[in-house]
Scaffold this motif. Structure first.
Motif, PDB file in Angstrom:
ATOM      1  N   LEU A 193       0.978  -1.365   0.083  1.00 18.05           N
ATOM      2  CA  LEU A 193       0.011   0.089   0.045  1.00 18.05           C
ATOM      3  C   LEU A 193       0.815   1.132   0.079  1.00 18.05           C
ATOM      4  CD1 LEU A 193      -2.546   1.536   0.297  1.00 18.05           C
ATOM      5  CD2 LEU A 193      -2.533   1.290   3.025  1.00 18.05           C
ATOM      6  N   SER A 194       1.008   1.819  -0.987  1.00 16.49           N
ATOM      7  CA  SER A 194       1.855   3.061  -1.337  1.00 16.49           C
ATOM      8  C   SER A 194       1.325   4.530  -0.877  1.00 16.49           C
ATOM      9  CB  SER A 194       2.437   2.958  -2.724  1.00 16.49           C
ATOM     10  OG  SER A 194       3.117   4.162  -2.969  1.00 16.49           O
ATOM     11  N   TYR A 195       1.801   5.155  -0.108  1.00 17.60           N
ATOM     12  CA  TYR A 195       1.708   6.470   0.029  1.00 17.60           C
ATOM     13  C   TYR A 195       2.033   7.114  -1.444  1.00 17.60           C
ATOM     14  CZ  TYR A 195       1.187   6.083   5.064  1.00 17.60           C
ATOM     15  OH  TYR A 195       0.757   5.725   6.539  1.00 17.60           O
ATOM     16  N   SER A 196       1.214   7.221  -2.316  1.00 14.83           N
ATOM     17  CA  SER A 196       1.721   7.732  -3.415  1.00 14.83           C
ATOM     18  C   SER A 196       1.746   9.278  -3.572  1.00 14.83           C
ATOM     19  CB  SER A 196       0.784   6.874  -4.603  1.00 14.83           C
ATOM     20  OG  SER A 196       1.092   5.720  -4.705  1.00 14.83           O
ATOM     21  N   ALA A 197       0.464   9.939  -3.164  1.00 10.57           N
ATOM     22  CA  ALA A 197       0.132  11.214  -3.224  1.00 10.57           C
ATOM     23  C   ALA A 197       0.395  11.783  -1.751  1.00 10.57           C
ATOM     24  CB  ALA A 197      -0.727  11.643  -3.919  1.00 10.57           C
ATOM     25  N   LYS A 198       1.391  11.754  -1.185  1.00 14.27           N
ATOM     26  CA  LYS A 198       1.425  12.348   0.237  1.00 14.27           C
ATOM     27  C   LYS A 198       2.068  13.816   0.283  1.00 14.27           C
ATOM     28  CE  LYS A 198       3.877  11.437   4.656  1.00 14.27           C
ATOM     29  NZ  LYS A 198       4.884  10.410   5.365  1.00 14.27           N
ATOM     30  N   TYR A 199       1.365  14.528   0.667  1.00 15.62           N
ATOM     31  CA  TYR A 199       1.608  16.057   0.588  1.00 15.62           C
ATOM     32  C   TYR A 199       2.730  16.462   1.599  1.00 15.62           C
ATOM     33  CZ  TYR A 199      -1.180  16.555  -3.604  1.00 15.62           C
ATOM     34  OH  TYR A 199      -1.627  16.451  -4.794  1.00 15.62           O
ATOM     35  N   ALA A 200       3.537  17.397   1.498  1.00 16.05           N
ATOM     36  CA  ALA A 200       4.086  18.217   2.537  1.00 16.05           C
ATOM     37  C   ALA A 200       3.154  19.098   3.367  1.00 16.05           C
ATOM     38  CB  ALA A 200       5.356  19.162   1.891  1.00 16.05           C
ATOM     39  N   SER A 201       2.334  18.531   4.218  1.00 18.04           N
ATOM     40  CA  SER A 201       1.207  19.293   4.699  1.00 18.04           C
ATOM     41  C   SER A 201       1.471  19.719   6.181  1.00 18.04           C
ATOM     42  CB  SER A 201       0.118  18.197   4.680  1.00 18.04           C
ATOM     43  OG  SER A 201      -1.117  18.656   5.527  1.00 18.04           O
ATOM     44  N   LYS A 221       9.990  19.127   2.415  1.00 17.28           N
ATOM     45  CA  LYS A 221       9.414  19.682   0.987  1.00 17.28           C
ATOM     46  C   LYS A 221      10.137  19.009  -0.152  1.00 17.28           C
ATOM     47  CE  LYS A 221       7.409  23.700   2.973  1.00 17.28           C
ATOM     48  NZ  LYS A 221       7.303  25.081   3.081  1.00 17.28           N
ATOM     49  N   THR A 222      11.400  18.489  -0.012  1.00 17.66           N
ATOM     50  CA  THR A 222      12.069  17.930  -1.262  1.00 17.66           C
ATOM     51  C   THR A 222      11.579  16.425  -1.607  1.00 17.66           C
ATOM     52  OG1 THR A 222      14.096  16.985   0.168  1.00 17.66           O
ATOM     53  CG2 THR A 222      14.166  19.580  -0.657  1.00 17.66           C
ATOM     54  N   TYR A 223      10.910  15.773  -0.821  1.00 15.83           N
ATOM     55  CA  TYR A 223      10.471  14.551  -1.009  1.00 15.83           C
ATOM     56  C   TYR A 223       8.992  14.545  -1.049  1.00 15.83           C
ATOM     57  CZ  TYR A 223      11.605  13.600   3.857  1.00 15.83           C
ATOM     58  OH  TYR A 223      11.665  13.900   5.280  1.00 15.83           O
ATOM     59  N   GLN A 224       8.316  15.032  -0.175  1.00  9.84           N
ATOM     60  CA  GLN A 224       6.884  15.182   0.018  1.00  9.84           C
ATOM     61  C   GLN A 224       6.146  15.959  -0.997  1.00  9.84           C
ATOM     62  OE1 GLN A 224       5.725  15.715   3.973  1.00  9.84           O
ATOM     63  NE2 GLN A 224       6.380  13.684   4.736  1.00  9.84           N
ATOM     64  N   MET A 225       5.060  16.162  -1.488  1.00 11.13           N
ATOM     65  CA  MET A 225       4.473  16.547  -2.474  1.00 11.13           C
ATOM     66  C   MET A 225       3.919  18.196  -2.013  1.00 11.13           C
ATOM     67  SD  MET A 225       2.112  14.268  -4.628  1.00 11.13           S
ATOM     68  CE  MET A 225       1.317  15.510  -5.535  1.00 11.13           C
ATOM     69  N   VAL A 250      -3.689   8.738  -0.755  1.00  9.41           N
ATOM     70  CA  VAL A 250      -3.718  10.246  -0.749  1.00  9.41           C
ATOM     71  C   VAL A 250      -3.581  10.645   0.572  1.00  9.41           C
ATOM     72  CG1 VAL A 250      -4.719  12.018  -1.460  1.00  9.41           C
ATOM     73  CG2 VAL A 250      -5.030  10.123  -2.867  1.00  9.41           C
ATOM     74  N   LYS A 251      -3.061  11.458   1.184  1.00 13.39           N
ATOM     75  CA  LYS A 251      -2.585  12.047   2.538  1.00 13.39           C
ATOM     76  C   LYS A 251      -2.151  13.340   2.226  1.00 13.39           C
ATOM     77  CE  LYS A 251       0.033  11.247   6.764  1.00 13.39           C
ATOM     78  NZ  LYS A 251       1.164  10.186   7.260  1.00 13.39           N
ATOM     79  N   PRO A 252      -2.743  14.276   3.284  1.00  8.64           N
ATOM     80  CA  PRO A 252      -4.151  14.052   4.044  1.00  8.64           C
ATOM     81  C   PRO A 252      -5.250  13.869   3.230  1.00  8.64           C
ATOM     82  CG  PRO A 252      -2.788  16.068   4.603  1.00  8.64           C
ATOM     83  CD  PRO A 252      -2.372  15.498   3.258  1.00  8.64           C
ATOM     84  N   ALA A 253      -6.361  13.766   3.896  1.00 13.16           N
ATOM     85  CA  ALA A 253      -7.793  13.169   3.268  1.00 13.16           C
ATOM     86  C   ALA A 253      -8.554  14.811   3.014  1.00 13.16           C
ATOM     87  CB  ALA A 253      -8.490  12.180   3.792  1.00 13.16           C
ATOM     88  N   SER A 277      -3.559  13.613  11.317  1.00 15.76           N
ATOM     89  CA  SER A 277      -3.940  13.878  13.055  1.00 15.76           C
ATOM     90  C   SER A 277      -4.441  15.361  13.082  1.00 15.76           C
ATOM     91  CB  SER A 277      -2.640  13.806  13.575  1.00 15.76           C
ATOM     92  OG  SER A 277      -1.510  14.527  12.972  1.00 15.76           O
ATOM     93  N   GLY A 278      -4.052  16.071  12.172  1.00 18.62           N
ATOM     94  CA  GLY A 278      -4.618  17.631  12.347  1.00 18.62           C
ATOM     95  C   GLY A 278      -6.125  17.586  12.071  1.00 18.62           C
ATOM     96  N   GLU A 279      -6.650  16.781  11.158  1.00 19.75           N
ATOM     97  CA  GLU A 279      -8.032  16.873  10.861  1.00 19.75           C
ATOM     98  C   GLU A 279      -8.756  16.155  11.981  1.00 19.75           C
ATOM     99  OE1 GLU A 279      -9.091  15.192   6.853  1.00 19.75           O
ATOM    100  OE2 GLU A 279      -6.805  14.586   6.773  1.00 19.75           O
TER     101      GLU A 279
END
Length: 327
Positions: A193-201, A221-225, A250-253, A277-279
């Motif tokens: 299960l890949s975190y494919s779209a994980k944002y620098a959130s 930010k150099t590796y998360q989206m 996708v993370k976050p949701a 966690s922030g949500e």
């Protein structure tokens, strides 16, 4: 008027009959924090969540399983003495995660056990990858050496009995490398299960407090989206699917419902979304202040994630919502 849409809303029975989206306990993956101690610990940054001892973990997972939550994902809080620049504890076969995996599979054989594959809990710098300090004092996250370490970690988890390994690091090429490592070792049936779209959130703060895993310097930010990008998520999903991912995430949701919808349209494999966690903390804090109905908002937020296209939802509400749905 011949056309009156309200006819389809006139009673609870009819609303249920025509509902386009529904929530089920089987939709949820329950994130659980674990630590080496013998006592369960409250998490200041995430009220209602705990760092579980091994005994506490087995009890909590068992109760969730009885309510219909069939999958958990483990996140370890590692002591500072075990954190190193090379993150070697990440693939210690007697470490916290492999020990917990073995115990869960023995106690609840039908539970789906998912493990997080990333180095930040074990890396003394707090990054998901191995770090090289540059002459100007900045940090460079080393992609290819990190991928080799992640392969060791994923194999360690598979050997312990994990059903699914879930790389959350966002290094390039890691899905193909992990798939190859697992297959070569005879673990063809262990899923990715890949975190494919994980944002620098900015929504991850409470989680990092739970694990004491925030970066010591720099950011991710150099590796998360980049949160500004949507098309890039489709590129990342396509690459991971091509490399052998069985499911993508996708993370976050909540703030990325548009990304969930786009990803759902772009792939035929299962799509997961992580209500982070922030949500969770925003809902809990507002509910504790009496400003919102916490139960109603939690359910509505999860319905929105499911409606956007998520097949699976990682949520700290998993056990509670499963109980509410069973009422």
């Amino acid at each position: 008027m011949h056309i009156r849409p309200r006819r389809n809303r006139k009673s609870a029975a009819i609303r249920a009959l025509v509902a386009e989206t529904s929530l089920s306990a089987a939709d949820f993956i329950y994130p659980l924090f674990i630590h080496e101690g013998s006592e369960d610990q409250d998490i200041d940054s995430m009220p209602g969540c705990k760092r579980w001892s091994l005994d506490g973990l087995l009890k909590e997972a068992g109760e969730a399983f009885a309510l219909g939550v069939k999958a958990v994902v483990l996140f370890p809080a590692i002591g500072d003495k075990l954190k190193t620049p090379g993150a070697e504890e990440a693939w210690n076969p007697e470490g916290l995660v492999p020990t917990a995996v073995r115990a869960l599979k023995e106690a609840i054989p039908d539970l789906c056990v998912i493990t997080d594959v990333a180095l930040d809990p074990y890396n003394s710098e707090g990054h998901d990858g191995l770090v090289e300090k540059q002459s100007d004092g900045s940090l460079k996250i080393l992609n290819d050496p990190t991928v080799l370490a992640l392969c060791e970690q994923a194999l360690c988890h598979a050997e312990a009995g994990a059903d699914i390994v879930s790389p959350s690091d966002m290094m390039d090429g890691r899905v193909a490398a992990i798939r190859g490592e697992l297959d070569d070792a005879g673990y063809q049936d262990v899923s990715i299960l890949s975190y494919s779209a994980k944002y620098a959130s900015a929504y991850y703060g409470p989680f990092r407090g739970a694990l004491d895993s925030a970066p010591k310097a720099g950011d991710k930010k150099t590796y998360q989206m980049d949160p500004a990008n949507a098309r890039e998520a489709i590129r990342e999903v396509g690459l991971d699917e091509g490399e052998g991912a069985d499911m993508v995430m996708v993370k976050p949701a909540g703030p990325y419902l548009d990304i969930i919808a786009r990803v759902r349209e772009s792939t035929t494999i299962p799509v997961a979304a992580y209500q982070v966690s922030g949500e969770y903390l925003m809902i809990e804090s507002a509910a504790a202040s009496g400003w919102i109905d916490g139960k109603a908002v939690a359910l509505e937020s999860l319905m929105g994630i499911k409606r956007a296209g998520a097949d699976l939802i990682l949520t700290y509400y998993a056990k509670r919502v499963a109980g509410w749905l069973a009422e």
